[in-house]
Design a protein around this motif. Structure first.
Motif, short mmCIF file in Angstrom:
data_model
loop_
_atom_site.label_atom_id
_atom_site.label_comp_id
_atom_site.label_asym_id
_atom_site.label_seq_id
_atom_site.Cartn_x
_atom_site.Cartn_y
_atom_site.Cartn_z
N LEU A 193 0.81 -1.22 0.00
CA LEU A 193 0.00 0.00 0.00
C LEU A 193 0.84 1.27 0.00
N GLY A 250 -5.82 -2.93 7.68
CA GLY A 250 -5.65 -3.30 6.27
C GLY A 250 -6.86 -2.96 5.43
N ILE A 251 -8.06 -3.21 5.97
CA ILE A 251 -9.29 -2.89 5.23
C ILE A 251 -9.40 -1.39 5.00
N LEU A 252 -9.23 -0.60 6.07
CA LEU A 252 -9.39 0.85 5.96
C LEU A 252 -8.29 1.47 5.10
N GLY A 311 -6.46 -0.03 2.75
CA GLY A 311 -6.64 -0.42 1.36
C GLY A 311 -7.74 0.37 0.69
N PHE A 312 -8.85 0.61 1.41
CA PHE A 312 -9.94 1.39 0.83
C PHE A 312 -9.52 2.83 0.60
N TYR A 364 -7.30 2.92 -2.37
CA TYR A 364 -8.15 2.67 -3.54
C TYR A 364 -8.84 3.96 -3.98
N TYR A 378 -6.80 -5.62 -2.32
CA TYR A 378 -6.19 -5.95 -1.03
C TYR A 378 -7.21 -5.82 0.09
N SER A 379 -7.93 -4.71 0.10
CA SER A 379 -8.95 -4.49 1.12
C SER A 379 -10.03 -5.57 1.04
N CYS A 424 -8.86 -8.76 2.71
CA CYS A 424 -8.97 -8.70 4.18
C CYS A 424 -10.41 -8.94 4.62
#
Length: 655
Positions: free
Chosen positions: A273, A323-325, A327-328, A331, A341-342, A345
């Motif tokens: 990221l 990782g979710i936040l 990646g978003f 993005y 990636y998000s 996760c």
């Protein structure tokens, strides 16, 4: 990232809630036939706490006050009490049957399984935390005990255990012999598929790394390796097949592999990221997770297992959520691979049944997972595989984006190189043209020099002839005028062949201004009289100039000649004014005058104005401009259509 998975797999029983009526609880009878397998539910189990742990088991049973199993998660921590679970089973078939009673491998101090039959109480399984694998009644990752029940008879099974860490209740299972063998084969098959898929993901990303030198691909390989070895550890495969004689290491290995996942997952997320550049605060958080994981690995032997597990869970959740936040967020900056990636996760946490259950337990929420379709660990493997596949797609997408950027950069570089080559070609052509022009100038100079040489010969011959005519006194004035004109013509012809600026510097000297002005008057008075024009020259007290005599004479000749050519009636006046450094010689006429655009046109070579005599080549004003520029004289043209023109030349005054 999956340090908490080991906790998910721990079948530690939760203390039953007290019965306020002090009435003993009787569990529901489990009804079986020799071909049945049974997943036990809460109503089939009774529970009692063994707080002393050192009493004989038979004595515990005599005083046991059985309570129902109530799911009430308690905080992570070390449990000093032991527990006894009671299961009542009946065989309703017409034949004797054999079943396997057991649960998954757990981190427990001990676990014993007893059967109360016609011959009394018998121990069918004995498990100790630091026993070698060969000393355990375990197949693969299961703690099992084989029981026999006669046709149309009943028995009671007791599971006596003491836990190291606490977790939500995981219910025991009863398998028919053939079904259990099939279960073991299925477990091996699923594990083989899992390892094969993980190996494929690792190989694909290794190829991408060696082919494209993308560091993120290599980091994912490390993460996938720790996923695989950690999964192999918590399923019991490692202990059974890799280090069956090392129970101490086996009980520590899950921490080592779990922290390996935490560290590799954090570094992979940071690199993939590009959080160091795009999200500095998130990058700091990942660095903190890495440092905490290393500290957990080092300090684990000195803290309670429950505390280590809690730290592992916190770090696990932190990596998933971050990782979710992150990646978003990346993005939304335009990086499509970060979105994948998000999504990976999200798949990981969404399909990881054990993770969801354990996270819910942290908040006091019980989630019952139906294991009739797939086992909890199977869902864990599926979540890891889907996450790994999604991450691989994200890496491929990132590599494709980098390839597009590289191709674009290459195209721009190629265009730049082509432009440079084109510029170099133009420079080469310009150099060739310059050389050709220089050669042409040299040829012209030779031709001019030759013409000058040829012009000087007849001039010299005329001067010799004039010397012979000089004996007649009546011709002296005319002859003097002719002689002066020839001298000027000779000097002008010679000056054409020299370098203008160098010649100007070498031949500039103090000259008498009045002599030049009177010479111009004598030269052009007859021509002016022919057109009935008055040519007036006002003498000046400023008599000495710092000038090139030939250049200045040519400038004044051209200006006076043009004034006579373009003036039909009236007068032409020549006068001088001065300041500290310069003398300003003005030629003023009463001719037709010109507009500014006409003056610009007349200043170009071979552009001739509308003079009545239709005489000349259109070079006069362009010669004046050129000579003034070469001599560093100022030139000012003030002309009014219908009224006339006034041209002023500024010449330096001799010091």
């Amino acid at each position: 990232m999956l340090l908490g998975l080991v906790l998910i797999s721990i079948p530690v029983l939760i203390v039953a809630s007290p019965d306020h009526n002090n009435q003993p609880f009787e569990p529901a009878m489990v009804v079986l036939t020799p071909t049945d397998s049974f997943f036990l539910e809460r109503q089939h189990l009774a529970l009692v706490e063994d707080s002393e742990r050192d009493r004989p088991f038979e004595a515990l049973l005599e005083t046991a006050q059985w309570q129902p199993v109530v799911h009430n998660p308690i905080p992570f921590g070390h449990q000093k009490s032991a527990y006894i679970v009671r299961i009542d089973i009946t065989n309703t078939s017409n034949q004797d049957g054999y079943w396997i009673v057991g649960t998954d491998l757990c981190i427990a101090d001990f676990m014993d399984i007893y059967q109360q039959g016609e011959s009394g109480l018998q121990k069918v399984t004995e498990y100790r935390l630091y026993s070698r694998f060969a000393e355990r009644d375990i197949d693969f990752r299961n703690i099992t005990g084989q029981i026999e029940i006669k046709a149309h008879s009943s028995t009671t099974v007791y599971i006596h255990y003491a836990s190291v860490v606490t977790s939500s209740f995981i219910f025991p299972r009863i398998h028919a012999m053939k079904n259990f063998e099939k279960k073991i084969q299925t477990d091996y098959f699923i594990l083989a598929l899992f390892f094969g898929a993980m190996l494929c993901l690792i190989m694909v990303n290794l190829f991408q790394y060696f082919a494209l030198k993308n560091v993120s691909c290599l980091l994912f390989c490390f993460q996938a390796f720790f996923y695989a070895i950690f999964t192999s550890q918590i399923t019991g495969f490692n202990y059974q097949h890799l280090w069956p004689e090392q129970p101490e290491f086996n009980n520590f290995a899950y921490i080592f592999f779990g922290t390996g996942i935490l560290i590799s997952a954090s570094i992979f997320a940071k690199t993939f990221l590009n959080t160091k550049v795009l999200l500095p605060k998130v990058n700091t958080l990942f660095n903190g997770i890495i440092a905490s994981a290393i500290a957990l690995l080092i300090l684990h032997p000195f803290i309670f297992p429950g505390t280590a597990a809690l730290i592992g869970w916190v770090l696990y959740v932190a990596i998933i959520v971050t990782g979710i936040l992150a990646g978003f967020t990346v993005y939304r900056m335009g990086n499509l691979s970060a979105g994948l990636y998000s999504l990976g996760c999200v798949f990981h946490i969404g399909l990881n049944a054990s993770a969801l259950s354990s996270i819910a337990n942290l908040f006091g929420i019980y989630i019952h997972i139906d294991q009739s379709f797939l086992m909890t660990d199977d869902w864990n493997k599926i979540s890891i595989l889907i996450e790994g596949l999604t991450f691989t797609l994200a890496l491929s997408r990132q590599i494709n984006e980098l390839k597009i950027e590289n191709d674009k950069a290459k195209d721009e570089l190629l265009i730049n190189i082509q432009n440079r080559l084109y510029d170099a070609e133009l420079l080469s052509l310009s150099e060739q043209e310059k050389n050709a022009a220089f050669e042409q100038i040299q040829n012209n100079a030779v031709r001019i020099a030759s013409a000058t040489h040829d012009l000087l010969q007849p001039i010299s011959s005329i001067k010799i002839a004039m010397d012979r005519l000089d004996e007649n006194e009546s011709n002296k004035a005319v002859l003097e005028h002719i002689r002066n004109s020839l001298d000027f013509l000779a000097d002008m012809t010679i000056s054409i062949t020299g370098d203008s600026r160098d010649e100007f510097e070498q031949n500039s000297s103090a000259i008498p201004l009045n002599d030049i002005l009177l010479g111009c008057q004598n030269h052009y008075s007859h021509k002016a009289a022919e057109k009935s024009l008055t040519l007036t020259v006002k003498e000046t007290d400023l008599n000495i100039l710092k000038a090139h005599k030939i250049y200045l004479t040519r400038i004044l000749d051209n200006l006076i000649n043009n004034a006579i050519l373009y003036t039909s009636k009236g007068s032409i006046s020549i006068y001088v004014r001065s300041d500290t450094d310069r003398a300003f010689i003005t030629i003023e006429d009463t001719g037709p005058g010109f507009t500014n655009n006409a003056i610009e046109d007349l200043s170009r070579p071979f552009i001739r104005g509308d003079n009545p005599e239709k005489f000349g080549f259109g070079l006069g004003l362009s010669i004046v401009r050129y000579l003034c520029h070469e001599s560093n004289y100022s030139l000012n043209i003030d002309s009014t259509p219908g009224k006339g023109s006034k041209i002023t030349v500024g010449v330096p005054v001799a010091k």
